[in-house]
Design an enzyme around this catalytic site. Structure first.
Site, short mmCIF file in Angstrom:
data_model
loop_
_atom_site.label_atom_id
_atom_site.label_comp_id
_atom_site.label_asym_id
_atom_site.label_seq_id
_atom_site.Cartn_x
_atom_site.Cartn_y
_atom_site.Cartn_z
N LYS A 106 0.83 -1.23 0.00
CA LYS A 106 0.00 0.00 0.00
C LYS A 106 0.85 1.26 0.00
O LYS A 106 0.47 2.27 -0.59
CB LYS A 106 -0.98 0.01 1.18
N GLY A 135 -6.23 -6.54 4.25
CA GLY A 135 -5.85 -7.95 4.28
C GLY A 135 -6.82 -8.84 3.51
O GLY A 135 -7.00 -8.69 2.30
N ASP A 202 0.14 3.98 7.79
CA ASP A 202 -0.34 2.81 7.03
C ASP A 202 -1.83 2.97 6.70
O ASP A 202 -2.25 2.70 5.57
CB ASP A 202 -0.09 1.53 7.85
N LYS A 206 -3.69 3.31 2.96
CA LYS A 206 -4.86 2.52 2.52
C LYS A 206 -6.02 3.44 2.16
O LYS A 206 -6.76 3.18 1.21
CB LYS A 206 -5.24 1.53 3.62
P1 NAP Z 1 8.22 -9.42 5.69
O1 NAP Z 1 7.76 -10.52 6.55
O2 NAP Z 1 9.21 -8.44 6.23
O3 NAP Z 1 8.83 -10.09 4.35
C1 NAP Z 1 9.56 -9.34 3.41
C2 NAP Z 1 10.20 -10.29 2.42
O4 NAP Z 1 10.86 -9.54 1.43
C3 NAP Z 1 11.26 -11.22 3.05
O5 NAP Z 1 11.15 -12.51 2.50
C4 NAP Z 1 12.58 -10.59 2.62
O6 NAP Z 1 13.62 -11.52 2.42
C5 NAP Z 1 12.20 -10.00 1.29
N1 NAP Z 1 13.04 -8.86 0.93
C6 NAP Z 1 13.15 -7.67 1.57
N2 NAP Z 1 14.01 -6.86 0.93
C7 NAP Z 1 14.45 -7.56 -0.13
C8 NAP Z 1 15.37 -7.28 -1.17
N3 NAP Z 1 16.01 -6.11 -1.24
N4 NAP Z 1 15.62 -8.25 -2.10
C9 NAP Z 1 14.97 -9.42 -2.03
N5 NAP Z 1 14.07 -9.75 -1.08
C10 NAP Z 1 13.83 -8.83 -0.15
O7 NAP Z 1 7.00 -8.55 5.15
P2 NAP Z 1 5.46 -8.97 5.07
O8 NAP Z 1 4.80 -8.73 6.40
O9 NAP Z 1 5.31 -10.27 4.42
O10 NAP Z 1 4.89 -7.80 4.13
C11 NAP Z 1 5.15 -7.81 2.75
C12 NAP Z 1 4.27 -6.75 2.08
O11 NAP Z 1 2.90 -7.06 2.32
C13 NAP Z 1 4.46 -5.32 2.62
O12 NAP Z 1 4.28 -4.41 1.57
C14 NAP Z 1 3.33 -5.17 3.64
O13 NAP Z 1 2.96 -3.84 3.83
C15 NAP Z 1 2.24 -5.94 2.93
N6 NAP Z 1 1.18 -6.48 3.78
C16 NAP Z 1 1.51 -7.14 4.92
C17 NAP Z 1 0.48 -7.67 5.71
C18 NAP Z 1 0.77 -8.42 6.97
O14 NAP Z 1 -0.19 -8.73 7.68
N7 NAP Z 1 2.01 -8.72 7.28
C19 NAP Z 1 -0.84 -7.51 5.31
C20 NAP Z 1 -1.13 -6.81 4.13
C21 NAP Z 1 -0.10 -6.30 3.37
P3 NAP Z 1 14.22 -12.39 3.64
O15 NAP Z 1 13.10 -13.31 4.05
O16 NAP Z 1 15.37 -13.13 3.06
O17 NAP Z 1 14.58 -11.41 4.72
N1 HSE Z 2 0.58 -3.67 9.17
C1 HSE Z 2 -0.67 -3.77 8.52
C2 HSE Z 2 -1.76 -3.76 9.56
C3 HSE Z 2 -0.74 -5.04 7.73
O1 HSE Z 2 -1.47 -3.96 10.74
O2 HSE Z 2 -2.92 -3.53 9.21
C4 HSE Z 2 -1.97 -5.14 6.89
O3 HSE Z 2 -1.94 -4.22 5.85
#
Ligand code: NAP
Ligand code: HSE
Length: 434
Positions: A106, A135, A202, A206
């Site tokens: 986002k 989500g 955040d 959104k």
């Molecule tokens: P995360 O757990 O921090 O995972 C990030 C991933 O990206 C990791 O696998 C990391 O590799 C990889 N990465 C980071 N920098 C990199 C680079 N320069 N080159 C290659 N790989 C790289 O993040 P997440 O929570 O899954 O969130 C991912 C996205 O989804 C974000 O934009 C977040 O805002 C969005 N999102 C998250 C949620 C949630 O509930 N978590 C919900 C909705 C949207 P390594 O594993 O090797 O460190």
């Molecule tokens: N960090 C975000 C939240 C993940 O807590 O809502 C979902 O976009």
């Protein structure tokens, strides 16, 4: 057998791990829904040695995005990296290499949507982003498709799961802010930099995406006034409860004539209000459209599998060919889109909750009410407790609920109150919505 859709994950952390699990463990179900297999071909990460989902063949892991860009068997890149700079470059490279893109990012869309979408159009590709807002709640599809017959009048949402989880834990379990945030991080709800969650950014990202979908307007993120939850004290949660309210972080937008009003702020909601009952990491969005009237969407707004559910739905839409059509007809984000005129927040009329910490001496209440009256603010109720826990060093908490007032007047009144000698600044205030 129909031709598989070749997929590369860029990022395999919380969300990417969930997507990998769905693709690998539910392949038959997904192929049936998509009309062809969804084939995971590559997974780009920073560190190939980290633990990954058990079903993920290690041979798919790479640290080199170029391998995806050069791989003709990959048709879709799924950006689940987070952050803005590297992610933007990766998405633009994927589009240039002829790949469609799915993203949950986002921050990227809110800040660089026009650049990304213009690039996709230039290269004849599509971008799908259901997971970027709320989500697992299908609010992007709802606004883009299911509510397409409506002129949207307002949107009001709990859009940050981390904040809602923290506020719920503080309200229901008496947990401290710090403990609740740490638990939200452990559960995979928070951003890599949780400041973005708790300071309202955040939710503002959104909200900017929802405004684009609902009104076709591009609001610069910096123009969205926002307050987060870090200043909410357990005291405010207790006083709000006494008054029959719950505190929620809301992202809101509504039409005011030819202008758009919008903000992210903690708000006191009546305990019986539908959004007040949304607990934990759940999100909810209340949409008002001219034909549909009220519609409420709710579900898990953060966390691994709910977000993966939304990402994989986009992949199925791309495999079927629906996402490409939606992308083409919606014409979202473009450098040519004008920013909308915004309704000034100072002119918004609302009720307020105000907590002051004042000297418990004769005349203080009179001073406070005089300042409020001078700014045209009428008092609806006052609370000052005698109990020792509400007193400290000869001072006491004084809570005032106002009648409807202009936000500009209220802010000016609080600034003046905070200059009174017998008031300990900063005083705390939040809008109240009945
Ligand atoms: P995360 O757990 O921090 O995972 C990030 C991933 O990206 C990791 O696998 C990391 O590799 C990889 N990465 C980071 N920098 C990199 C680079 N320069 N080159 C290659 N790989 C790289 O993040 P997440 O929570 O899954 O969130 C991912 C996205 O989804 C974000 O934009 C977040 O805002 C969005 N999102 C998250 C949620 C949630 O509930 N978590 C919900 C909705 C949207 P390594 O594993 O090797 O460190
Ligand atoms: N960090 C975000 C939240 C993940 O807590 O809502 C979902 O976009």
């Amino acid at each position: 057998m129909n031709t598989p859709l070749g997929i590369a994950l860029i990022g395999c952390g919380t969300v990417g791990g969930g997507v990998a699990r769905l693709l690998l463990e539910q392949s038959e179900r997904l192929a049936a829904r998509a009309g062809r297999p969804l084939a995971l071909r590559r997974v780009v990460v920073r560190d190939t040695e980290k633990p990954r989902p058990a079903a993920l063949p290690r041979a798919l892991l790479t640290t080199d995005l170029q391998q995806v860009l050069n791989d003709p068997s990959v048709q879709v890149g799924v950006e689940l990296v987070g952050g803005v700079d590297w992610a933007k470059q990766a998405v633009l490279s994927l589009l240039e290499a002829g790949k469609d893109v799915v993203t949950a990012n986002k921050a990227l869309l809110a800040q660089h949507g026009a650049e990304v979408f213009d690039a996709a159009r230039r290269h004849g590709r599509a971008v799908a982003f259901e997971a970027s807002v709320a989500g697992g709640v299908p609010i992007v599809a709802a606004l883009a498709q299911c509510l397409a017959a409506n002129e949207i009048q307002s949107l009001q949402g709990i859009l940050n799961g981390t904040c809602n989880f923290i506020l719920t834990s503080m309200t229901e379990k008496g947990q401290t802010y710090a403990d609740a945030l740490a638990e939200a991080q452990r559960r995979g709800y928070a951003e890599a930099d949780p400041t973005l969650d708790v300071n309202g950014t955040d939710a503002a990202h959104k909200l900017a995406i929802l405004v684009q979908l609902a009104f076709g307007l591009a609001v610069p993120v910096d123009a969205i006034e926002r307050r987060g939850i870090a200043d909410i004290d357990a005291l405010d949660i207790r006083f709000a409860g006494e008054l029959g309210y719950t505190i929620k972080l809301l992202a809101e937008t509504w039409r005011m004539g030819d202008k758009l009003a919008l903000h992210v702020s903690p708000v006191l909601l009546r305990k019986q209000a539908p959004l007040a009952m949304v607990r934990g990491a759940y999100n909810a969005i209340h949409v008002v459209g001219d034909a549909v009237g009220d519609a409420l969407f709710a579900g898990r707004g953060a966390g691994q599998m709910p977000t993966a559910s939304a990402v994989v739905a986009d992949l199925i839409d791309l495999a079927v060919g629906r996402a490409q059509k939606t992308f083409e007809t919606l014409k979202l984000w473009s450098a040519r889109t004008q920013a909308p005129p915004l309704f000034p927040s100072a002119s918004v009329r609302t009720r307020f909750y105000l907590r002051l910490f004042v000297e418990d001496r004769p005349g203080v209440l009179a001073d406070v009410t005089r300042v409020l009256a001078n700014h045209h603010i009428s008092i609806a109720s006052v609370i000052q407790h005698e109990a020792p826990e509400d007193h400290e060093g000869g001072r006491v908490h004084l809570v005032i609920m106002s009648h409807t007032a202009l936000t500009g007047d209220f802010r000016a009144a609080v600034a003046e109150l905070d200059r009174l000698q017998r008031v300990v600044p900063p005083s705390v205030y939040f809008p109240v919505e009945d």
